[in-house]
Design an enzyme around this catalytic site. Structure first.
Site, mmCIF file in Angstrom:
data_model
loop_
_atom_site.group_PDB
_atom_site.id
_atom_site.type_symbol
_atom_site.label_atom_id
_atom_site.label_comp_id
_atom_site.label_asym_id
_atom_site.label_seq_id
_atom_site.Cartn_x
_atom_site.Cartn_y
_atom_site.Cartn_z
ATOM 1 N N ASP A 139 0.822 -1.214 0.000
ATOM 2 C CA ASP A 139 0.000 0.000 0.000
ATOM 3 C C ASP A 139 0.851 1.257 0.000
ATOM 4 O O ASP A 139 2.073 1.208 0.146
ATOM 5 C CB ASP A 139 -0.963 -0.006 1.202
ATOM 6 C CG ASP A 139 -0.284 -0.398 2.501
ATOM 7 O OD1 ASP A 139 0.943 -0.261 2.602
ATOM 8 O OD2 ASP A 139 -0.991 -0.842 3.430
ATOM 9 N N ASN A 176 -7.123 -2.533 14.431
ATOM 10 C CA ASN A 176 -8.523 -2.784 14.063
ATOM 11 C C ASN A 176 -8.666 -4.018 13.167
ATOM 12 O O ASN A 176 -9.744 -4.278 12.650
ATOM 13 C CB ASN A 176 -9.117 -1.547 13.368
ATOM 14 C CG ASN A 176 -8.455 -1.227 12.032
ATOM 15 O OD1 ASN A 176 -7.546 -1.936 11.586
ATOM 16 N ND2 ASN A 176 -8.912 -0.169 11.380
ATOM 17 N N HIS A 192 -7.044 -4.550 10.268
ATOM 18 C CA HIS A 192 -6.818 -4.377 8.835
ATOM 19 C C HIS A 192 -5.537 -5.072 8.395
ATOM 20 O O HIS A 192 -4.612 -5.267 9.179
ATOM 21 C CB HIS A 192 -6.837 -2.890 8.423
ATOM 22 C CG HIS A 192 -5.644 -2.086 8.799
ATOM 23 N ND1 HIS A 192 -5.674 -0.703 8.849
ATOM 24 C CD2 HIS A 192 -4.380 -2.422 9.158
ATOM 25 C CE1 HIS A 192 -4.480 -0.264 9.198
ATOM 26 N NE2 HIS A 192 -3.681 -1.271 9.393
ATOM 27 N N GLU A 221 -9.614 -1.973 5.352
ATOM 28 C CA GLU A 221 -10.182 -1.609 6.645
ATOM 29 C C GLU A 221 -11.440 -2.431 6.935
ATOM 30 O O GLU A 221 -12.133 -2.872 6.006
ATOM 31 C CB GLU A 221 -10.558 -0.117 6.636
ATOM 32 C CG GLU A 221 -9.396 0.839 6.359
ATOM 33 C CD GLU A 221 -8.441 1.012 7.552
ATOM 34 O OE1 GLU A 221 -8.383 0.117 8.425
ATOM 35 O OE2 GLU A 221 -7.753 2.037 7.597
HETATM 36 P P1 PGA Z 1 2.305 -1.304 12.672
HETATM 37 O O1 PGA Z 1 1.170 -1.253 11.583
HETATM 38 O O2 PGA Z 1 3.267 -2.370 12.231
HETATM 39 O O3 PGA Z 1 2.928 0.056 12.627
HETATM 40 O O4 PGA Z 1 1.653 -1.635 13.972
HETATM 41 C C1 PGA Z 1 0.611 -2.442 11.133
HETATM 42 C C2 PGA Z 1 -0.535 -2.155 10.195
HETATM 43 O O5 PGA Z 1 -1.209 -1.121 10.374
HETATM 44 O O6 PGA Z 1 -0.779 -2.958 9.309
#
Ligand code: PGA
Length: 243
Positions: free
Chosen positions: A67, A136, A138, A143
């Site tokens: 992404d 959350n 995702h 999302e």
């Molecule tokens: P993080 O993000 O590794 O910074 O916790 C993970 C994500 O949002 O997929």
């Protein structure tokens, strides 16, 4: 899903890095799906070390990132292009034309998404896809929602994602409101998915993906339907699940 529970973040990162390096040793022209965020930082550090010690070469791989924020320019230090370049790509022998990251400055994001899927399909999907998970649930920027997109798409970031990611920005209002993300289909097309999870803050969401149900409101729970997923976590993240 196979579970590997590690004592520490460093151990988790080493196991992940060796898994990636062995994939590339076995198939030099592997297509690797990369992720950004705090979680894979230790993995990329270890991969840099493995490259420096000549354990692995990335000269024949093709990279596809999950992404990118939208809109954002590649030279913005908050862009995922910049993240990948700083944390891995500029330190190893990957060939720049083999690096694919959605272009957050594309004038026509819909066309950028379609082009990205065409490139991913032409490459045959990823051999190994690295994933982190949001608080959350995702994966990529898919999302929680009633419906999940299969194809690469322009997505509006969830308020909790904007809040979580604001730690990297001066102001929450600086976090881009949208992103281009590989869809669930692009992720599921991978032959092997490596989900990395660390820290106590992820223990609740980790419990949800191992509770024996799947739901689009926890996108990572759908990984239970993929035939080859390895979840590598530290013991803090695994604190609420049974071995
Ligand atoms: P993080 O993000 O590794 O910074 O916790 C993970 C994500 O949002 O997929």
């Amino acid at each position: 899903m196979k579970k590997i529970i590690c004592e520490t973040y460093e151990e988790m990162s080493a196991v992940a890095a060796f898994t990636i390096a062995v994939q590339v040793q076995v198939k030099a022209d592997s297509v690797i799906g990369f992720a950004t965020g705090s979680t894979p930082l230790g993995t990329y550090k270890k991969l840099r070390e493995l490259y420096a010690s000549k354990f692995v070469s990335f000269s024949a791989i093709t990279a596809f990132n999950l992404d990118e924020y939208y809109p954002i320019k590649r030279d913005n230090p908050q862009s995922y292009y910049y993240f990948m370049w700083e944390n891995l790509f500029r330190h190893v022998d990957i060939k720049p034309p083999q690096i694919n990251i959605p272009d957050g400055s594309a004038v026509d994001p819909e066309m950028e998404c379609a082009d990205y899927d065409a490139k991913l399909m032409a490459a045959g999907g990823t051999d190994l896809q690295i994933l982190g998970i949001g608080n959350n649930g995702h994966i990529g920027f898919n999302e929680p929602n009633e419906k999940l997109e299969l194809m690469t798409n322009l997505v509006k970031l969830a308020p909790d994602t904007i809040e979580a990611n604001s730690r990297f920005f001066d102001n929450i209002s600086d976090v881009p409101a949208q992103a281009i993300t590989m869809g669930m289909g692009g992720i599921f097309n991978s032959k092997h998915i490596l989900l990395l999870i660390n820290g106590e803050g992820k223990a609740e969401i980790t419990k949800k993906i191992f509770d024996g149900t799947v739901t689009a409101t926890v996108p990572a729970s759908l990984l239970n339907l993929h035939p080859n997923v390895t979840v590598i976590m530290d013991k803090q993240a695994a604190g609420l699940i049974c071995d």
